[in-house]
Write an enzyme that holds these catalytic residues in place. Structure first.
Site, PDB file in Angstrom:
ATOM      1  CB  CYS A   4      -3.004   4.669  -7.330  1.00 34.56           C
ATOM      2  SG  CYS A   4      -1.498   3.859  -6.748  1.00 34.56           S
ATOM      3  CG  ASN A  10       3.839   4.956  -6.205  1.00 40.11           C
ATOM      4  OD1 ASN A  10       4.993   5.274  -5.960  1.00 40.11           O
ATOM      5  ND2 ASN A  10       3.478   4.577  -7.403  1.00 40.11           N
ATOM      6  CB  CYS A  68      -1.868  -1.838  -5.875  1.00 38.83           C
ATOM      7  SG  CYS A  68      -1.670  -2.603  -4.252  1.00 38.83           S
ATOM      8  NE  ARG A  69      -5.612   1.845  -7.167  1.00 36.19           N
ATOM      9  CZ  ARG A  69      -6.425   2.728  -6.612  1.00 36.19           C
ATOM     10  NH1 ARG A  69      -7.594   2.985  -7.185  1.00 36.19           N
ATOM     11  NH2 ARG A  69      -6.074   3.355  -5.498  1.00 36.19           N
ATOM     12  CB  SER A  70       0.257   4.617  -9.766  1.00 30.89           C
ATOM     13  OG  SER A  70       0.831   4.557  -8.488  1.00 30.89           O
ATOM     14  CG  ASP A 126      -7.552   0.427  -3.210  1.00 27.40           C
ATOM     15  OD1 ASP A 126      -6.733  -0.505  -3.342  1.00 27.40           O
ATOM     16  OD2 ASP A 126      -7.538   1.212  -2.252  1.00 27.40           O
TER      17      ASP A 126
HETATM   18  P1  4NP Z   1      -2.887   1.527  -4.584  1.00 27.17           P
HETATM   19  O1  4NP Z   1      -3.492   0.517  -3.495  1.00 27.17           O
HETATM   20  O2  4NP Z   1      -3.479   2.885  -4.294  1.00 27.17           O
HETATM   21  O3  4NP Z   1      -3.363   0.964  -5.882  1.00 27.17           O
HETATM   22  O4  4NP Z   1      -1.381   1.475  -4.416  1.00 27.17           O
HETATM   23  C1  4NP Z   1      -3.377   0.750  -2.126  1.00 27.17           C
HETATM   24  C2  4NP Z   1      -2.229   0.390  -1.461  1.00 27.17           C
HETATM   25  C3  4NP Z   1      -2.125   0.592  -0.085  1.00 27.17           C
HETATM   26  C4  4NP Z   1      -3.178   1.155   0.590  1.00 27.17           C
HETATM   27  C5  4NP Z   1      -4.329   1.527  -0.074  1.00 27.17           C
HETATM   28  C6  4NP Z   1      -4.431   1.330  -1.438  1.00 27.17           C
HETATM   29  N1  4NP Z   1      -3.084   1.328   2.004  1.00 27.17           N
HETATM   30  O5  4NP Z   1      -4.075   1.770   2.606  1.00 27.17           O
HETATM   31  O6  4NP Z   1      -2.034   1.058   2.595  1.00 27.17           O
END
Ligand code: 4NP
Length: 156
Positions: free
Chosen positions: A13, A16, A18-20, A127
């Site tokens: 994702c 790294n 939240c989702r992955s 997201d």
């Molecule tokens: P992820 O979510 O891609 O599912 O881990 C996010 C986590 C952090 C950020 C964006 C998306 N960020 O902008 O810090």
């Protein structure tokens, strides 16, 4: 080179956190419970949170369904991942295009959208970073469904 025996899956994702990592934890649990041997890891296309554990909200929602994400540490996608992993499974279209920009063209076939491995009304795992807990619950719903689909493919 594609491994001959144990398949390997890298979930990707943006952050790294939240989702992955949720996909890593859920897929590992389901693979272990169904006796499917698979190497599993996760990484982010961005490098904002390297070394950090998964987001507290991801951990909380995952824990409520029996998945422990606490030992996962954030890392960024590396050049070597494209050679090392058989399946590079992205959460959204932006992840796919970011990966394809870094990945040698002859290895593009390894990259897929996670939800293409199941029948879902969604194309992407959205997201949840700026969403409330409901967004994290939806992410987990989608990841559980897609994990079952991908696991069936690996087991067949
Ligand atoms: P992820 O979510 O891609 O599912 O881990 C996010 C986590 C952090 C950020 C964006 C998306 N960020 O902008 O810090």
């Amino acid at each position: 080179m594609q491994s001959q025996q144990t398949p390997s899956v890298l979930f990707v994702c943006l952050g790294n956190i939240c989702r992955s990592p949720t996909a890593e934890g859920v897929f590992r649990d389901k693979a272990e419970k169904s006796g499917v041997s698979v190497r599993i890891d996760s990484a982010g296309t961005g490098g904002y949170h390297i070394g950090a554990p998964p987001d507290k909200r991801s951990q909380q929602v995952a824990r409520s369904r029996g998945y422990d994400l606490s030992l996962i540490k954030c890392r960024k996608v590396a050049e070597s991942d494209f050679e090392e992993f058989d399946y590079i499974v992205a959460m959204d279209h932006q992840n796919v295009s970011d990966l394809k920009r870094k990945c040698p063209e002859e290895l593009h076939h390894k990259i897929s959208l996670f939800l293409s491995h199941c029948e879902s009304e969604f194309e992407e795992v959205p997201d949840p970073y700026y969403a409330g807990l409901k967004g994290f619950e939806l992410v987990l719903d989608l990841i559980e469904e897609a994990s079952d689909g991908l696991l069936l493919k690996l087991a067949s």
